[in-house]
Motif scaffolding. Structure first.
Motif, PDB file in Angstrom:
ATOM      1  N   GLU A 144     -52.162  30.682   7.552  1.00 16.62           N
ATOM      2  CA  GLU A 144     -53.030  30.184   6.486  1.00 16.62           C
ATOM      3  C   GLU A 144     -52.408  30.497   5.122  1.00 16.62           C
ATOM      4  OE1 GLU A 144     -57.061  31.505   6.911  1.00 16.62           O
ATOM      5  OE2 GLU A 144     -57.692  30.502   5.055  1.00 16.62           O
ATOM      6  N   TYR A 213     -52.087  24.948  10.820  1.00 14.93           N
ATOM      7  CA  TYR A 213     -52.664  24.745   9.480  1.00 14.93           C
ATOM      8  C   TYR A 213     -52.012  23.521   8.818  1.00 14.93           C
ATOM      9  CZ  TYR A 213     -54.585  29.356  10.259  1.00 14.93           C
ATOM     10  OH  TYR A 213     -55.251  30.419  10.789  1.00 14.93           O
ATOM     11  N   LYS A 276     -57.898  20.753  17.484  1.00 15.12           N
ATOM     12  CA  LYS A 276     -57.983  22.068  16.821  1.00 15.12           C
ATOM     13  C   LYS A 276     -57.048  22.280  15.624  1.00 15.12           C
ATOM     14  CE  LYS A 276     -60.217  24.274  20.663  1.00 15.12           C
ATOM     15  NZ  LYS A 276     -61.295  23.239  20.643  1.00 15.12           N
ATOM     16  N   LYS A 278     -56.300  22.721  11.892  1.00 15.17           N
ATOM     17  CA  LYS A 278     -57.115  23.166  10.757  1.00 15.17           C
ATOM     18  C   LYS A 278     -56.651  22.416   9.510  1.00 15.17           C
ATOM     19  CE  LYS A 278     -57.834  27.723  12.778  1.00 15.17           C
ATOM     20  NZ  LYS A 278     -57.218  27.390  14.103  1.00 15.17           N
ATOM     21  N   LEU A 280     -56.868  21.664   5.761  1.00 17.80           N
ATOM     22  CA  LEU A 280     -57.345  22.411   4.587  1.00 17.80           C
ATOM     23  C   LEU A 280     -56.686  21.920   3.303  1.00 17.80           C
ATOM     24  CD1 LEU A 280     -56.989  25.976   6.175  1.00 17.80           C
ATOM     25  CD2 LEU A 280     -59.160  24.857   5.596  1.00 17.80           C
TER      26      LEU A 280
END
Lengths: 342, 342
Positions: A144, A213, A276, A278, A280
């Motif tokens: 992240e 990510y 799944k 992510k 962002l």
């Protein structure tokens, strides 16, 4: 009556060296869309054979190939040739540059095409629009991103010389890795992050399994234009009809590519999220720090390349007005629609 | 050697009846851009003469003109023909519909063109993209709009039947007034408001002097497509080359129109603001109330027209995914750029 005026048109055969692999069907495919239209419109009297990257010459050797006449044409991304002159990047995308519609407007009804062709003329080439991907995604990350500091020491696969310089300003270590080897490098951890294109293209390479990510936006490619370059002498030797056919076919293929990306990206994004990923947004300080780093590189380019300086000034001037205008009707309409349940 | 294969191609002469006056140079001009490209690509063997609205037939008589073969082609806005079948509107714009890029994606790589052509086939016509204006502005108002209630009893000049029905749902009284008479009606106060297009076109008519409040966005036209319609039999009689030439020229002219609007609107907006125009967003309750009113009209159309029902369902399905995707990279990139000093 008088006999009809007939004339035989000699068949014209061109070769186009693409910088892209066939697996990138949207980008690579635009050259085939163009070639097919040229063939249909000319009744087969003007044929352009399309060759995938590496088939006739290395993917980044295509400007040399067009310049020296080995091939009549290429389909490529101008910023690949940043090393020849930084100004090449202005013909496709610079960090925090124009979005896709703005880029097309600058090229067709601003000074964009004219100024870029002045640069390309020094390489014996002329350019035509060859597509756009829209705003790209900001890449795949193993961890992240919490702040700008996370870019310090980050080994990241990047596609162009200009974004590489900006990323170096953030302390990142740009890596040049062919598409086919990115997955393994991410899996092994020999790189920390990689950018490719957007959901439709990225999904094929399976990055989400090793770097979950997925950040946006790809601030270095707000509306990257892909281009066709043709050898100027080859164009000069075309009939007036074939010149018009070539130009019009390129314009159509360019619009077709963006429409494909827009139509295909949403499904891919939904499937990536279901798997799944992510998804962002970059933190605000990452965008602000990157913007600052970009401006520093742009200043340096102003000092290095008179062509960059001239074209960059025109692009920024155009962009200032575009950003002002797009804030009103376009942004408000889109942002309201984003809140609706449809 | 063998003699070259030569063949005489008969000259083809078509007439195009535009719905637009020459004064709308961006919209009207797209037909000339298309016609010029057809002429150039065919070496003058395919000529399409362009006639301004009213020259050969009334601006709204063009579908009848193409259907009965009086002209081979028209350049018009599908929603003008809402009265024939509500489904026509889906080929250009419905309130809270697709933006320009999304519309092009639906037409080129969704089911849009295919579904609309099924409808047009029942009129003996086939369609080609003929331009887009981008999100239009929400019109000129003599008084400030403070809430949805201000639309009650408001006499407003509107361009299409569908938006008229939605506005009636808000209590407004739609007025049909030709472009050349709007200024005087606003000045005298016989109408309270008027919508036209966007800054570049609106500025020419001087509305800001008599109705200083200029609202955005034009929620009834998020990305209105202008179309070329051609008589199916006329198309069938074309050679394969000319069919391809016509289709490709239309695609190019369509992109060219949007690029012109994007390039020209900002300067006009700045000049309008300098001339004391008050540029304001519609209050949130106006957008929400209008959205609700639109959904009511759409439901009624589902019951009235099976063609509307089928095509509307496809468009909404496509839009759901588009809005999802545009919220990510595109919206974030544009909104960040809007905060930068360039």
């Amino acid at each position: 009556g008088a006999a009809p005026a007939v004339h035989a048109q000699a068949a014209v055969r061109w070769r186009l060296a693409s910088s892209f692999p066939k697996s990138l069907d949207t980008i690579y495919g635009a050259a085939e869309v163009m070639s097919k239209a040229v063939r249909a419109m000319s009744g087969g009297k003007f044929e352009i054979s399309v060759h995938a990257g590496g088939e006739l010459m290395p993917p980044f050797g295509v400007v040399d190939g067009v310049q020296n006449g080995t091939v009549e044409m290429t389909h490529t991304v101008p910023y690949y040739f940043y090393g020849k002159n930084p100004a090449f990047a202005l013909g496709s995308a610079i960090p925090f540059g124009l979005n896709a519609r703005q880029m097309t407007a600058w090229m067709m009804h601003g000074n964009g095409r004219k100024l870029m062709n002045e640069l390309y003329a020094t390489y014996g080439m002329v350019s035509y629009a060859g597509g756009n991907t829209g705003v790209q995604m900001g890449g795949w990350y193993r961890k992240e991103i919490k702040s700008l500091a996370d870019f310090k020491g980050m080994k990241m696969r990047l596609g162009g010389g200009l974004v590489g310089e900006v990323m170096q300003g953030l302390g990142a270590v740009p890596q040049s890795i062919p598409g086919g080897e990115i997955y393994q490098a991410l899996e092994k951890g020999t790189i920390d992050a990689a950018e490719w294109v957007g959901p439709y293209d990225d999904q094929k390479l399976g990055f989400n399994k090793v770097a979950p990510y997925y950040y946006y936006p790809g601030w270095w490619e707000g509306g990257p234009e892909v281009d066709f370059y043709a050898n100027q002498k080859a164009v000069d030797s075309l009939s007036a009809e074939n010149k018009a056919i070539l130009e019009t076919a390129c314009a159509m293929a360019s619009t077709d590519m963006l429409a494909k990306y827009d139509a295909f990206n949403p499904t891919a994004l939904k499937q990536l999220v279901a798997a799944k990923t992510k998804v962002l947004p970059f933190p605000q300080d990452v965008l602000e720090g990157s913007f600052k780093a970009a401006m520093t590189v742009f200043e340096a380019n102003n000092a290095k390349s008179p062509e960059w300086k001239k074209i960059y000034a025109d692009l920024r001037n155009f962009q200032r007005d575009q950003v002002l205008w797009f804030r009103f009707a376009e942004a408000k309409f889109d942002s309201f629609m984003a809140t609706r349940k449809l």
